[in-house]
Motif scaffolding. Structure first.
Motif, PDB file in Angstrom:
ATOM      1  N   LYS A   1       3.790  14.253  -8.131  1.00  0.00           N
ATOM      2  CA  LYS A   1       3.981  14.460  -6.692  1.00  0.00           C
ATOM      3  C   LYS A   1       2.404  14.254  -5.826  1.00  0.00           C
ATOM      4  O   LYS A   1       2.524  13.964  -4.522  1.00  0.00           O
ATOM      5  CB  LYS A   1       4.447  15.535  -6.303  1.00  0.00           C
ATOM      6  CG  LYS A   1       3.417  17.101  -6.694  1.00  0.00           C
ATOM      7  CD  LYS A   1       4.308  18.184  -6.241  1.00  0.00           C
ATOM      8  CE  LYS A   1       3.227  19.159  -6.557  1.00  0.00           C
ATOM      9  NZ  LYS A   1       3.929  20.681  -6.013  1.00  0.00           N
ATOM     10  N   ASN A   2       1.483  14.204  -6.565  1.00  0.00           N
ATOM     11  CA  ASN A   2       0.302  14.342  -5.602  1.00  0.00           C
ATOM     12  C   ASN A   2      -0.334  13.049  -5.407  1.00  0.00           C
ATOM     13  O   ASN A   2      -1.030  12.547  -4.602  1.00  0.00           O
ATOM     14  CB  ASN A   2      -1.068  14.871  -6.241  1.00  0.00           C
ATOM     15  CG  ASN A   2      -0.651  16.436  -6.550  1.00  0.00           C
ATOM     16  OD1 ASN A   2      -0.051  17.073  -5.663  1.00  0.00           O
ATOM     17  ND2 ASN A   2      -1.290  17.012  -7.534  1.00  0.00           N
ATOM     18  N   LEU A   3       0.322  11.894  -6.025  1.00  0.00           N
ATOM     19  CA  LEU A   3      -0.431  10.527  -6.050  1.00  0.00           C
ATOM     20  C   LEU A   3      -0.093   9.703  -4.939  1.00  0.00           C
ATOM     21  O   LEU A   3      -0.913   9.069  -4.436  1.00  0.00           O
ATOM     22  CB  LEU A   3       0.341   9.718  -7.456  1.00  0.00           C
ATOM     23  CG  LEU A   3      -0.268  10.255  -8.817  1.00  0.00           C
ATOM     24  CD1 LEU A   3       0.766   9.419 -10.042  1.00  0.00           C
ATOM     25  CD2 LEU A   3      -1.703   9.885  -9.020  1.00  0.00           C
ATOM     26  N   GLU A   4       1.211   9.874  -4.170  1.00  0.00           N
ATOM     27  CA  GLU A   4       1.322   9.071  -3.174  1.00  0.00           C
ATOM     28  C   GLU A   4       1.197   9.779  -1.707  1.00  0.00           C
ATOM     29  O   GLU A   4       1.450   9.128  -0.745  1.00  0.00           O
ATOM     30  CB  GLU A   4       2.715   8.468  -3.130  1.00  0.00           C
ATOM     31  CG  GLU A   4       4.092   9.452  -2.585  1.00  0.00           C
ATOM     32  CD  GLU A   4       4.245  10.412  -3.836  1.00  0.00           C
ATOM     33  OE1 GLU A   4       5.371  11.233  -3.713  1.00  0.00           O
ATOM     34  OE2 GLU A   4       3.657  10.320  -4.755  1.00  0.00           O
TER      35      GLU A   4
ATOM     36  N   PRO B   1       2.671  -2.595   2.278  1.00  0.00           N
ATOM     37  CA  PRO B   1       2.503  -2.265   0.969  1.00  0.00           C
ATOM     38  C   PRO B   1       1.643  -3.373   0.170  1.00  0.00           C
ATOM     39  O   PRO B   1       1.799  -4.445   0.215  1.00  0.00           O
ATOM     40  CB  PRO B   1       3.515  -2.259   0.294  1.00  0.00           C
ATOM     41  CG  PRO B   1       4.558  -3.123   1.099  1.00  0.00           C
ATOM     42  CD  PRO B   1       3.941  -2.864   2.305  1.00  0.00           C
ATOM     43  N   LEU B   2       0.184  -3.110  -0.357  1.00  0.00           N
ATOM     44  CA  LEU B   2      -0.741  -3.571  -0.856  1.00  0.00           C
ATOM     45  C   LEU B   2      -0.905  -3.517  -2.393  1.00  0.00           C
ATOM     46  O   LEU B   2      -0.827  -2.328  -2.691  1.00  0.00           O
ATOM     47  CB  LEU B   2      -2.134  -3.863  -0.140  1.00  0.00           C
ATOM     48  CG  LEU B   2      -2.082  -4.085   1.488  1.00  0.00           C
ATOM     49  CD1 LEU B   2      -3.401  -3.899   2.088  1.00  0.00           C
ATOM     50  CD2 LEU B   2      -1.589  -5.486   1.458  1.00  0.00           C
ATOM     51  N   ILE B   3      -1.431  -4.396  -3.287  1.00  0.00           N
ATOM     52  CA  ILE B   3      -1.846  -4.322  -4.614  1.00  0.00           C
ATOM     53  C   ILE B   3      -3.229  -5.012  -4.605  1.00  0.00           C
ATOM     54  O   ILE B   3      -3.412  -6.251  -4.424  1.00  0.00           O
ATOM     55  CB  ILE B   3      -1.108  -4.768  -5.646  1.00  0.00           C
ATOM     56  CG1 ILE B   3       0.287  -4.238  -5.643  1.00  0.00           C
ATOM     57  CG2 ILE B   3      -1.792  -4.592  -7.036  1.00  0.00           C
ATOM     58  CD1 ILE B   3       1.398  -4.683  -6.567  1.00  0.00           C
ATOM     59  N   PHE B   4      -4.272  -4.340  -4.575  1.00  0.00           N
ATOM     60  CA  PHE B   4      -5.645  -4.887  -5.042  1.00  0.00           C
ATOM     61  C   PHE B   4      -5.681  -5.366  -6.284  1.00  0.00           C
ATOM     62  O   PHE B   4      -5.619  -4.740  -7.080  1.00  0.00           O
ATOM     63  CB  PHE B   4      -6.904  -4.278  -4.363  1.00  0.00           C
ATOM     64  CG  PHE B   4      -6.734  -3.622  -2.972  1.00  0.00           C
ATOM     65  CD1 PHE B   4      -7.426  -4.527  -2.049  1.00  0.00           C
ATOM     66  CD2 PHE B   4      -6.161  -2.555  -2.378  1.00  0.00           C
ATOM     67  CE1 PHE B   4      -7.520  -4.223  -0.722  1.00  0.00           C
ATOM     68  CE2 PHE B   4      -6.285  -2.275  -0.869  1.00  0.00           C
ATOM     69  CZ  PHE B   4      -6.720  -3.072  -0.185  1.00  0.00           C
TER      70      PHE B   4
ATOM     71  N   VAL C   1       6.755   2.288  -7.334  1.00  0.00           N
ATOM     72  CA  VAL C   1       7.744   1.887  -6.070  1.00  0.00           C
ATOM     73  C   VAL C   1       7.551   3.078  -4.852  1.00  0.00           C
ATOM     74  O   VAL C   1       7.698   2.703  -3.913  1.00  0.00           O
ATOM     75  CB  VAL C   1       9.092   1.850  -6.606  1.00  0.00           C
ATOM     76  CG1 VAL C   1      10.018   1.600  -5.427  1.00  0.00           C
ATOM     77  CG2 VAL C   1       9.270   0.825  -7.889  1.00  0.00           C
ATOM     78  N   GLU C   2       7.586   4.298  -5.298  1.00  0.00           N
ATOM     79  CA  GLU C   2       7.296   5.401  -4.445  1.00  0.00           C
ATOM     80  C   GLU C   2       6.097   5.144  -3.484  1.00  0.00           C
ATOM     81  O   GLU C   2       6.086   5.135  -2.286  1.00  0.00           O
ATOM     82  CB  GLU C   2       7.309   6.545  -5.014  1.00  0.00           C
ATOM     83  CG  GLU C   2       8.714   7.137  -5.378  1.00  0.00           C
ATOM     84  CD  GLU C   2       8.503   8.508  -6.191  1.00  0.00           C
ATOM     85  OE1 GLU C   2       7.755   9.254  -5.955  1.00  0.00           O
ATOM     86  OE2 GLU C   2       9.479   8.601  -7.059  1.00  0.00           O
ATOM     87  N   ILE C   3       5.207   4.841  -4.432  1.00  0.00           N
ATOM     88  CA  ILE C   3       3.619   4.482  -3.696  1.00  0.00           C
ATOM     89  C   ILE C   3       3.656   3.252  -2.550  1.00  0.00           C
ATOM     90  O   ILE C   3       3.272   3.540  -1.633  1.00  0.00           O
ATOM     91  CB  ILE C   3       2.483   4.460  -4.571  1.00  0.00           C
ATOM     92  CG1 ILE C   3       2.320   5.638  -5.332  1.00  0.00           C
ATOM     93  CG2 ILE C   3       1.241   3.868  -4.347  1.00  0.00           C
ATOM     94  CD1 ILE C   3       1.515   5.502  -6.727  1.00  0.00           C
ATOM     95  N   LEU C   4       4.210   2.296  -3.048  1.00  0.00           N
ATOM     96  CA  LEU C   4       4.359   1.043  -2.203  1.00  0.00           C
ATOM     97  C   LEU C   4       5.433   1.478  -1.121  1.00  0.00           C
ATOM     98  O   LEU C   4       5.103   0.678  -0.028  1.00  0.00           O
ATOM     99  CB  LEU C   4       4.772  -0.144  -3.233  1.00  0.00           C
ATOM    100  CG  LEU C   4       3.672  -0.485  -4.151  1.00  0.00           C
ATOM    101  CD1 LEU C   4       4.375  -1.468  -5.191  1.00  0.00           C
ATOM    102  CD2 LEU C   4       2.445  -1.000  -3.442  1.00  0.00           C
TER     103      LEU C   4
ATOM    104  N   PRO D   1      -1.841   1.701  -0.897  1.00  0.00           N
ATOM    105  CA  PRO D   1      -2.388   0.620  -1.676  1.00  0.00           C
ATOM    106  C   PRO D   1      -2.493   0.972  -3.195  1.00  0.00           C
ATOM    107  O   PRO D   1      -2.766   2.162  -3.590  1.00  0.00           O
ATOM    108  CB  PRO D   1      -3.700   0.328  -1.007  1.00  0.00           C
ATOM    109  CG  PRO D   1      -4.155   1.562  -0.408  1.00  0.00           C
ATOM    110  CD  PRO D   1      -2.904   2.126   0.140  1.00  0.00           C
ATOM    111  N   LEU D   2      -2.158   0.166  -4.013  1.00  0.00           N
ATOM    112  CA  LEU D   2      -2.559   0.216  -5.483  1.00  0.00           C
ATOM    113  C   LEU D   2      -3.546  -0.703  -5.788  1.00  0.00           C
ATOM    114  O   LEU D   2      -3.958  -1.752  -5.112  1.00  0.00           O
ATOM    115  CB  LEU D   2      -1.398  -0.448  -6.270  1.00  0.00           C
ATOM    116  CG  LEU D   2      -0.018   0.614  -6.584  1.00  0.00           C
ATOM    117  CD1 LEU D   2       1.061  -0.369  -7.098  1.00  0.00           C
ATOM    118  CD2 LEU D   2      -0.260   1.913  -7.240  1.00  0.00           C
ATOM    119  N   VAL D   3      -4.570  -0.348  -6.608  1.00  0.00           N
ATOM    120  CA  VAL D   3      -5.479  -1.003  -7.390  1.00  0.00           C
ATOM    121  C   VAL D   3      -5.279  -1.274  -9.075  1.00  0.00           C
ATOM    122  O   VAL D   3      -5.211  -0.256  -9.626  1.00  0.00           O
ATOM    123  CB  VAL D   3      -6.939  -0.190  -7.115  1.00  0.00           C
ATOM    124  CG1 VAL D   3      -8.100  -1.437  -7.712  1.00  0.00           C
ATOM    125  CG2 VAL D   3      -7.158   0.052  -5.613  1.00  0.00           C
ATOM    126  N   ILE D   4      -5.191  -2.485  -9.021  1.00  0.00           N
ATOM    127  CA  ILE D   4      -4.856  -2.777 -10.614  1.00  0.00           C
ATOM    128  C   ILE D   4      -5.923  -3.904 -11.118  1.00  0.00           C
ATOM    129  O   ILE D   4      -5.994  -4.930 -10.249  1.00  0.00           O
ATOM    130  CB  ILE D   4      -3.207  -3.259 -10.833  1.00  0.00           C
ATOM    131  CG1 ILE D   4      -2.297  -2.507 -10.328  1.00  0.00           C
ATOM    132  CG2 ILE D   4      -3.076  -3.756 -12.304  1.00  0.00           C
ATOM    133  CD1 ILE D   4      -0.780  -2.737 -10.233  1.00  0.00           C
TER     134      ILE D   4
END
Length: 463
Positions: free
Chosen positions: A8-11, A49-52, A121-124, A129-132
């Motif tokens: 639950k802390n992530l997004e 929503p972004l993915i770096f 999916v929840e984060i986006l 943003p996600l960093v992959i």
């Protein structure tokens, strides 16, 4: 392992994380690195929503480079084996890092990616943003390796689960380091044009594998355009030697001024382009250049000389004498800084030496120094306050320790430069055979590179 992760802390935005990021960003941008250059940050889309997707050359420092040059609180994906114990797992999730499971973790472990996917999916959806790191693991070379399927699978499946209405964009990122191992070097973070994955929806619906492959190829091509890409393995070290010794002449050819990292980056990319061109047309010429460049680097290291000394050609005795005199005058300040700061300056490097994978050297130095310096100065402050019973004296003592520590570091760099100048002049005066061979070899390389570069880039009109 999964029960250790506080999903639950992530997004969610976190005040504690925001405060920590301020400290990390300050340490990264102003203390650990000499200069951090972020290019094209205006290309990063806002409120979507972004993915770096950066290249992966320098362990955790690559993720930090993105974190410290962007806004917000991005969520990172990392290999699952570092989440096995409870305490590290809790710490990593606080830092907004979540696991990704691979076949090497066991076939049964792959089922755990379902929970990871739901969270992405929840984060986006929340436009976090996600960093992959799409290469999957790090390597110390200036070369983008084949991208893993994970990044495109996550992007498409997140859109699919949301009815293709998220509007995900992947931002390619190229990261370039002057030296991935050293403290107080430079890093350049280059953001590219965002890739709208909706352009690939039709192909993905028709054939998921073809859609992911096409997007992955587009992303790989985009990242290569943002970094120094030395594709050849055979001549890699030769290329690196040429990029170093020919930089000053190359920047003149390109009409660039200043020894900035941005100029070095442009010079390196253009030189690689020219060398690759001749590698196709005349591979034997490039092979000879590469062998000579590797030999020059080996001779230079044997002599313990840096390339900038050869740029000067001559080092005067008055210059060495004056430089040495200044070092003598400044020695008491250096000694004070050394004695009062030896522990926090020395320990990070010693801890880093314990790691077999040397690509972790910079990461370990950064983390240990970030934790150790504040702790050391806090304990020193308490000790001074107890001994003096005076707050101002304690604060003044800390300020003096910090100032002399910084001066001491600059003194150490100046001392190494003086030593290099002294060696260079001594070799030159004694006509040292290895030195003479290195100089002649360098002159040959520059002369031949002048010919190759002139055929591709004419001198600026003002030259």
């Amino acid at each position: 392992m999964m029960e250790h992760i506080r999903w639950k802390n992530l997004e969610r935005e976190s005040i504690r994380y925001a405060l920590l990021k301020i400290g990390v960003k300050w340490w990264h941008n102003l203390f650990y690195y000499r200069k951090v250059t972020a290019l094209n940050t205006h290309k990063i889309p806002q409120n979507r929503p972004l993915i770096f997707a950066p290249n992966h050359e320098n362990a955790a420092m690559d993720g930090l480079a993105v974190l410290c040059t962007t806004r917000g609180q991005p969520v990172f994906l990392a290999r699952s084996d570092i989440f096995k114990k409870k305490l590290p797992a809790l710490l990593l999730t606080f830092l907004k890092i979540m696991p990704i499971y691979r076949i090497r973790d066991g076939i049964s472990s792959l089922q755990k990616n379902d929970r990871v996917f739901q969270k992405t999916v929840e984060i986006l959806k929340r436009k976090r943003p996600l960093v992959i790191l799409p290469e999957g693991n790090h390597a110390e070379f200036k070369r983008l390796r084949p991208l893993k399927k994970g990044i495109t699978r996550i992007a498409f499946q997140a859109e699919e689960a949301s009815g293709y209405h998220l509007g995900i964009h992947i931002v390619p990122v190229g990261i370039d380091y002057r030296d991935i191992y050293k403290f107080k070097t430079d890093v350049l973070v280059n953001y590219g044009d965002p890739i709208d994955i909706s352009d690939y929806f039709d192909l993905y619906r028709e054939n998921a594998q073809k859609g992911m492959l096409a997007l992955r190829e587009h992303l790989a091509s985009a990242i290569r355009e943002l970094m120094v890409q030395i594709s050849t393995e055979k001549y890699y070290h030769g290329y690196m030697g040429i990029l170093d010794l020919y930089f000053h002449r190359m920047k003149k050819r390109m009409g660039l001024s200043g020894n900035t990292h941005a100029n070095k980056f442009q010079s390196d990319r253009k030189l690689v382009e020219i060398l690759n061109l001749f590698l196709e047309k005349d591979p034997e010429t490039v092979a000879k250049l590469s062998r000579k460049a590797e030999k020059f680097v080996a001779l230079r290291k044997k002599l313990r000389l840096r390339n900038w000394l050869f740029e000067k050609d001559r080092v005067s005795f008055p210059g060495i004498f004056l430089h040495g005199l200044l070092l003598v005058i400044g020695f008491p300040v250096f000694l004070t800084g050394l004695l009062t700061n030896y522990i926090p300056w020395h320990i990070p490097g010693k801890v880093a030496e314990q790691f077999e994978d040397k690509v972790f050297i910079s990461t370990v130095k950064f983390v240990v120094s970030f934790l150790l310096f504040p702790l050391y100065y806090l304990l020193l402050f308490i000790l001074l306050w107890i001994v003096s019973s005076n707050l101002l004296i304690a604060l003044g003592g800390i300020a003096i320790c910090a100032f002399t520590g910084w001066i001491g570091f600059r003194y150490y760099i100046s001392w190494k430069k003086w030593l290099g100048k002294y060696r260079y002049r001594r070799y030159m005066k004694k006509k040292n055979k290895t030195f003479t061979e290195a100089k002649n070899l360098r002159n040959e390389l520059i002369s031949r590179m002048d010919e190759l570069v002139a055929s591709a880039i004419p001198l600026p009109a003002s030259s």
